[in-house]
Design a protein around this motif. Structure first.
Motif, mmCIF file in Angstrom:
data_model
loop_
_atom_site.group_PDB
_atom_site.id
_atom_site.type_symbol
_atom_site.label_atom_id
_atom_site.label_comp_id
_atom_site.label_asym_id
_atom_site.label_seq_id
_atom_site.Cartn_x
_atom_site.Cartn_y
_atom_site.Cartn_z
ATOM 1 N N UNK A 132 -26.048 1.490 68.473
ATOM 2 C CA UNK A 132 -26.172 1.745 69.904
ATOM 3 C C UNK A 132 -25.032 1.100 70.679
ATOM 4 N N UNK A 133 -24.693 1.722 71.784
ATOM 5 C CA UNK A 133 -23.650 1.185 72.638
ATOM 6 C C UNK A 133 -22.264 1.691 72.316
ATOM 7 N N UNK A 134 -22.078 2.329 71.157
ATOM 8 C CA UNK A 134 -20.752 2.836 70.792
ATOM 9 C C UNK A 134 -20.506 4.166 71.492
ATOM 10 N N UNK A 135 -19.289 4.375 71.931
ATOM 11 C CA UNK A 135 -18.926 5.625 72.604
ATOM 12 C C UNK A 135 -17.790 6.296 71.829
ATOM 13 N N UNK A 136 -18.104 6.958 70.711
ATOM 14 C CA UNK A 136 -17.054 7.559 69.896
ATOM 15 C C UNK A 136 -16.506 8.848 70.493
ATOM 16 N N UNK A 137 -15.344 9.214 70.019
ATOM 17 C CA UNK A 137 -14.773 10.524 70.312
ATOM 18 C C UNK A 137 -15.346 11.486 69.290
ATOM 19 N N UNK A 138 -15.793 12.642 69.705
ATOM 20 C CA UNK A 138 -16.393 13.606 68.787
ATOM 21 C C UNK A 138 -15.325 14.303 67.953
ATOM 22 N N UNK A 139 -15.662 14.591 66.684
ATOM 23 C CA UNK A 139 -14.769 15.316 65.798
ATOM 24 C C UNK A 139 -13.911 14.396 64.956
ATOM 25 N N UNK A 140 -12.918 14.985 64.266
ATOM 26 C CA UNK A 140 -12.045 14.197 63.387
ATOM 27 C C UNK A 140 -11.168 13.234 64.176
ATOM 28 N N UNK A 141 -10.882 12.100 63.585
ATOM 29 C CA UNK A 141 -9.943 11.141 64.173
ATOM 30 C C UNK A 141 -8.520 11.550 63.792
ATOM 31 N N UNK A 142 -7.536 11.268 64.650
ATOM 32 C CA UNK A 142 -6.153 11.613 64.306
ATOM 33 C C UNK A 142 -5.661 10.858 63.065
ATOM 34 N N UNK A 143 -6.113 9.625 62.889
ATOM 35 C CA UNK A 143 -5.769 8.794 61.736
ATOM 36 C C UNK A 143 -7.034 8.074 61.283
ATOM 37 N N UNK A 144 -7.245 7.923 59.978
ATOM 38 C CA UNK A 144 -8.403 7.163 59.505
ATOM 39 C C UNK A 144 -8.330 5.712 59.986
ATOM 40 N N UNK A 145 -9.495 5.136 60.335
ATOM 41 C CA UNK A 145 -9.563 3.746 60.783
ATOM 42 C C UNK A 145 -10.281 2.903 59.732
ATOM 43 N N UNK A 146 -9.680 1.793 59.293
ATOM 44 C CA UNK A 146 -10.391 0.928 58.346
ATOM 45 C C UNK A 146 -11.615 0.292 59.008
ATOM 46 N N UNK A 147 -12.721 0.267 58.275
ATOM 47 C CA UNK A 147 -13.970 -0.340 58.749
ATOM 48 C C UNK A 147 -14.610 -1.084 57.576
ATOM 49 N N UNK A 148 -15.522 -1.999 57.858
ATOM 50 C CA UNK A 148 -16.244 -2.655 56.758
ATOM 51 C C UNK A 148 -17.138 -1.641 56.042
ATOM 52 N N UNK A 149 -17.396 -1.844 54.753
ATOM 53 C CA UNK A 149 -18.315 -0.943 54.041
ATOM 54 C C UNK A 149 -19.692 -0.964 54.696
ATOM 55 N N UNK A 150 -20.385 0.167 54.688
ATOM 56 C CA UNK A 150 -21.731 0.181 55.271
ATOM 57 C C UNK A 150 -22.693 -0.645 54.414
ATOM 58 N N UNK A 151 -23.695 -1.244 55.042
ATOM 59 C CA UNK A 151 -24.679 -1.997 54.259
ATOM 60 C C UNK A 151 -25.420 -1.069 53.303
ATOM 61 N N UNK A 152 -25.899 -1.616 52.214
ATOM 62 C CA UNK A 152 -26.607 -0.818 51.207
ATOM 63 C C UNK A 152 -27.827 -0.116 51.784
ATOM 64 N N UNK A 153 -28.447 -0.703 52.803
ATOM 65 C CA UNK A 153 -29.657 -0.108 53.374
ATOM 66 C C UNK A 153 -29.379 0.700 54.647
#
Length: 161
Positions: free
Chosen positions: A98-119
């Motif tokens: 909640x609280x995130x305001x993403x841009x819809x659709x593909x990103x122009x460049x991939x963004x590194x993020x932490x791996x999602x939690x197992x659950x």
């Protein structure tokens, strides 16, 4: 026949552009069955083992509403070791916190993020990247991941970084 030759030339020039690094072309197709069952907004993630960094994960786009057609996200990753015989690539669709305001659709460049939690809620799939084209300057591998409603939940077979 002419179009195949032209496509081969274009792919060869991409793979043999003069650098010694390998490339990975990943196509993620999110089927409508997943879109209908997803909490929006949702992020589309791609993860794979990188020789220098271990297991890495990237955001490649966002889903903001269901669609009656598959949504496709294509990303190219450069600077990878070219001597790996195959590479496993993982893909996820996971609701955005909640609280995130993403841009819809593909990103122009991939963004590194932490791996999602197992659950983490959502869906996950995996596939093998095969050799698309190779040359002395490096090789390009490609993987196509199809995320359908019948794949395991995100945490079912999660990789640990």
């Amino acid at each position: 026949m002419r179009s195949r030759v032209l496509l081969g030339f274009v792919l060869a020039s991409l793979a043999c552009g003069g650098d010694d690094d390998g490339k990975l072309l990943v196509v993620v197709r999110v089927e409508p069955t997943v879109q209908v069952a997803t909490t929006f907004p949702a992020q589309v993630l791609v993860g794979f083992d990188s020789s220098g960094s271990g297991f890495v994960v990237f955001q490649v786009g966002f889903l903001c509403a269901p669609s009656s057609a598959p949504l496709v996200f294509t990303s190219t990753f450069s600077g990878l070791d070219g001597d790996a015989s195959s590479r496993t690539v993982d893909g996820w669709v996971i609701p955005v916190r909640s609280g995130a305001a993403p841009t819809c659709g593909p990103l122009p460049e991939p963004r590194p993020v932490p791996p999602p939690p197992a659950d983490a809620p959502g869906v996950r799939t995996s596939g093998q990247a095969g050799l698309l084209i190779g040359c002395s300057a490096g090789e390009t591998r490609s993987a196509t991941l199809v995320i359908r409603g019948d794949v395991a939940p995100a945490g079912a077979a999660s990789r640990e970084p």
